[in-house]
Design an enzyme around this catalytic site. Structure first.
Site, PDB file in Angstrom:
ATOM      1  CB  SER A  16      37.421 -10.258  -3.225  1.00 21.84           C
ATOM      2  OG  SER A  16      37.254 -10.629  -1.868  1.00 21.84           O
ATOM      3  NE  ARG A  17      32.106  -5.019  -3.292  1.00 17.87           N
ATOM      4  CZ  ARG A  17      31.582  -5.021  -4.504  1.00 17.87           C
ATOM      5  NH1 ARG A  17      31.361  -6.145  -5.136  1.00 17.87           N
ATOM      6  NH2 ARG A  17      31.301  -3.885  -5.104  1.00 17.87           N
ATOM      7  CB  SER A  18      37.243 -11.024   1.604  1.00 17.77           C
ATOM      8  OG  SER A  18      36.230 -11.955   1.326  1.00 17.77           O
ATOM      9  CE  LYS A  70      34.302 -20.263  -2.191  1.00 15.67           C
ATOM     10  NZ  LYS A  70      32.929 -19.984  -1.779  1.00 15.67           N
ATOM     11  N   GLY A 112      19.916 -24.179  -7.950  1.00 17.36           N
ATOM     12  CA  GLY A 112      21.352 -24.261  -8.219  1.00 17.36           C
ATOM     13  C   GLY A 112      21.969 -25.475  -7.564  1.00 17.36           C
ATOM     14  CB  ALA A 113      23.254 -28.442  -8.384  1.00 15.31           C
ATOM     15  N   GLY A 127      21.710 -11.611   0.698  1.00 13.24           N
ATOM     16  CA  GLY A 127      22.909 -12.454   0.692  1.00 13.24           C
ATOM     17  C   GLY A 127      24.160 -11.846   1.292  1.00 13.24           C
TER      18      GLY A 127
HETATM   19  N1  LIG Z   1      26.757 -14.537  -0.296  1.00 14.98           N
HETATM   20  C1  LIG Z   1      27.862 -15.281  -0.251  1.00 14.98           C
HETATM   21  O1  LIG Z   1      28.603 -15.279   0.738  1.00 14.98           O
HETATM   22  C2  LIG Z   1      28.203 -16.182  -1.412  1.00 14.98           C
HETATM   23  C3  LIG Z   1      29.053 -17.279  -1.210  1.00 14.98           C
HETATM   24  C4  LIG Z   1      29.344 -18.105  -2.297  1.00 14.98           C
HETATM   25  C5  LIG Z   1      28.802 -17.816  -3.557  1.00 14.98           C
HETATM   26  N2  LIG Z   1      27.996 -16.730  -3.709  1.00 14.98           N
HETATM   27  C6  LIG Z   1      27.383 -16.432  -5.026  1.00 14.98           C
HETATM   28  O2  LIG Z   1      26.602 -17.560  -5.397  1.00 14.98           O
HETATM   29  C7  LIG Z   1      26.582 -17.722  -6.800  1.00 14.98           C
HETATM   30  C8  LIG Z   1      26.944 -19.158  -7.173  1.00 14.98           C
HETATM   31  O3  LIG Z   1      28.251 -19.457  -6.745  1.00 14.98           O
HETATM   32  P1  LIG Z   1      28.880 -20.927  -6.980  1.00 14.98           P
HETATM   33  O4  LIG Z   1      30.262 -20.888  -6.438  1.00 14.98           O
HETATM   34  O5  LIG Z   1      27.955 -21.987  -6.504  1.00 14.98           O
HETATM   35  O6  LIG Z   1      28.950 -20.952  -8.605  1.00 14.98           O
HETATM   36  P2  LIG Z   1      28.925 -22.217  -9.570  1.00 14.98           P
HETATM   37  O7  LIG Z   1      29.550 -23.412  -8.915  1.00 14.98           O
HETATM   38  O8  LIG Z   1      29.497 -21.731 -10.864  1.00 14.98           O
HETATM   39  O9  LIG Z   1      27.355 -22.539  -9.799  1.00 14.98           O
HETATM   40  C9  LIG Z   1      26.540 -21.693 -10.539  1.00 14.98           C
HETATM   41  C10 LIG Z   1      25.100 -22.174 -10.503  1.00 14.98           C
HETATM   42  O10 LIG Z   1      24.296 -21.253 -11.269  1.00 14.98           O
HETATM   43  C11 LIG Z   1      23.591 -21.979 -12.280  1.00 14.98           C
HETATM   44  N3  LIG Z   1      23.416 -21.178 -13.488  1.00 14.98           N
HETATM   45  C12 LIG Z   1      24.316 -20.325 -14.045  1.00 14.98           C
HETATM   46  N4  LIG Z   1      23.793 -19.772 -15.174  1.00 14.98           N
HETATM   47  C13 LIG Z   1      22.561 -20.304 -15.333  1.00 14.98           C
HETATM   48  C14 LIG Z   1      21.524 -20.116 -16.310  1.00 14.98           C
HETATM   49  N5  LIG Z   1      21.678 -19.282 -17.347  1.00 14.98           N
HETATM   50  N6  LIG Z   1      20.375 -20.806 -16.151  1.00 14.98           N
HETATM   51  C15 LIG Z   1      20.200 -21.657 -15.092  1.00 14.98           C
HETATM   52  N7  LIG Z   1      21.147 -21.863 -14.135  1.00 14.98           N
HETATM   53  C16 LIG Z   1      22.312 -21.202 -14.251  1.00 14.98           C
HETATM   54  C17 LIG Z   1      24.452 -23.184 -12.542  1.00 14.98           C
HETATM   55  O11 LIG Z   1      23.680 -24.192 -13.185  1.00 14.98           O
HETATM   56  P3  LIG Z   1      24.395 -25.332 -14.093  1.00 14.98           P
HETATM   57  O12 LIG Z   1      24.920 -26.357 -13.126  1.00 14.98           O
HETATM   58  O13 LIG Z   1      23.302 -25.825 -14.956  1.00 14.98           O
HETATM   59  O14 LIG Z   1      25.501 -24.640 -14.860  1.00 14.98           O
HETATM   60  C18 LIG Z   1      24.884 -23.569 -11.125  1.00 14.98           C
HETATM   61  O15 LIG Z   1      23.853 -24.233 -10.442  1.00 14.98           O
HETATM   62  C19 LIG Z   1      27.565 -16.678  -7.354  1.00 14.98           C
HETATM   63  O16 LIG Z   1      26.803 -15.579  -7.805  1.00 14.98           O
HETATM   64  C20 LIG Z   1      28.408 -16.305  -6.144  1.00 14.98           C
HETATM   65  O17 LIG Z   1      28.892 -14.970  -6.223  1.00 14.98           O
HETATM   66  C21 LIG Z   1      27.668 -15.914  -2.668  1.00 14.98           C
END
Ligand SMILES: NC(=O)c1ccc[n+]([C@@H]2O[C@H](COP(=O)([O-])OP(=O)(O)OC[C@H]3O[C@@H](n4cnc5c(N)ncnc54)[C@H](OP(=O)(O)O)[C@@H]3O)[C@@H](O)[C@H]2O)c1
Length: 279
Positions: free
Chosen positions: A14-16, A65, A127-128, A239
């Site tokens: 975490s970078r927070s 979360k 993504g979802a 991002g």
């Molecule tokens: N910049 C920021 O402030 C910030 C904030 C929050 C999160 N993030 C980043 O955003 C990303 C997602 O976070 P999250 O909390 O939403 O995670 P999450 O709930 O685990 O969701 C992951 C998403 O990625 C998809 N995915 C993973 N592997 C895949 C593959 N091989 N092929 C196709 N789809 C794939 C998943 O699809 P399925 O549903 O099909 O598994 C799902 O839609 C992470 O990298 C996180 O570090 C960044």
């Protein structure tokens, strides 16, 4: 001294702390912000003893979360809508939870482009997962009504639509490249393209030239998606700005000062991610 922390499992990435401790130094506030590794089965106890441990609040990251949403009351309708908490703060004797991911996302886009031009455009979200729900829910609340979500697991989009309501078009993962015609804003919220994860395989051929492209993945700082989009002339938004901007409200709630997002702060976090980073 005012204490806050970020909890997650694992949490070492975490970078927070870098962000909050920069602000604590800048504003000479007597406070601390640390990383606390909390296993899922220890989460309820950690939250229950937050006050006796001396914390003014905390940030919650993966995988906590949604679970924290079940442990403390939500402070606002948006947090109830998305069902996930990333910021816990105290009001009198009680702790409440809110979610700042949506506002961090939109503030990041607004720092680079005029978002009013996107209001009636089609927004395609890859993504979802949790981040997608937070972003789509916030966009809906801000009047962005033309949303399309592309996800590998169809059931997750169905669940997301049931949670958020409104009109969200569901698109099959295999059709992701075809979904980009008419797109005004393309958002990657999948973990694809992140360091250590598989690449995001998508063709941008159909993407309009005036579309904005953003990736909430920030390791690397400029993902392949953003490199490809920039190479064909699209405007891109990295991002890292979302991460920094989602931190603003938590700092304000705990430490009583609305902090400024500065280029110096960006450089600090960017250099921690990539030692070769140059502004
Ligand atoms: N910049 C920021 O402030 C910030 C904030 C929050 C999160 N993030 C980043 O955003 C990303 C997602 O976070 P999250 O909390 O939403 O995670 P999450 O709930 O685990 O969701 C992951 C998403 O990625 C998809 N995915 C993973 N592997 C895949 C593959 N091989 N092929 C196709 N789809 C794939 C998943 O699809 P399925 O549903 O099909 O598994 C799902 O839609 C992470 O990298 C996180 O570090 C960044």
């Amino acid at each position: 001294m005012i204490k806050a922390c970020v909890i997650g499992w694992p949490i070492s990435h975490s970078r927070s702390p870098l962000i909050h401790n920069y602000w604590l130094r800048k504003y000479q506030i007597d406070g601390s912000y640390t990383r606390q590794p909390v296993e899922p089965n220890a989460l309820a106890e950690f939250i229950r003893t937050l006050r006796s441990s001396g914390y003014a609040g905390c940030n919650c990251t993966i995988p906590h979360k949604e679970a924290v949403y079940g442990l403390i009351p939500a402070a606002d309708d948006y947090t109830r809508k998305v069902g996930a908490i990333n910021t816990v703060f105290a009001i009198g004797d009680a702790f409440l939870g809110t979610n700042t991911d949506g506002e961090g996302f939109l503030a990041n886009i607004a720092s680079a482009v005029d978002v009013s031009e996107l209001r009636n455009k089609r927004i395609v979200i890859l993504g979802a997962g949790g981040a997608s729900v937070a972003i789509a829910g916030f966009l809906q609340d801000q009047g962005f009504a033309n949303l399309a979500v592309v996800n590998r697991t169809v059931e997750r989009v169905t669940a997301m639509r049931a949670r958020l309501g409104g009109r969200i078009e569901a698109i099959d993962w295999n059709d992701r490249s075809f979904a980009l015609s008419e797109c005004g804003l393309l958002v990657n919220t999948t973990s694809l393209g992140m360091q250590g994860q598989p690449p995001l395989d998508i063709s941008l051929d159909r993407l309009p030239d005036d579309a904005v492209v953003t990736d909430i993945v920030y390791t690397p700082l400029r993902t392949q998606l953003l490199k490809d989009a920039a190479a064909r002339g699209n405007r891109v938004v990295e991002g890292l700005g979302m991460l920094v901007r989602q931190a603003v409200r938590g700092f304000t709630l705990w430490f009583g000062k609305t902090p400024e997002v500065t280029a110096e702060l960006f450089d600090l976090v960017a250099l921690d991610i990539d030692p070769n980073y140059r502004r």
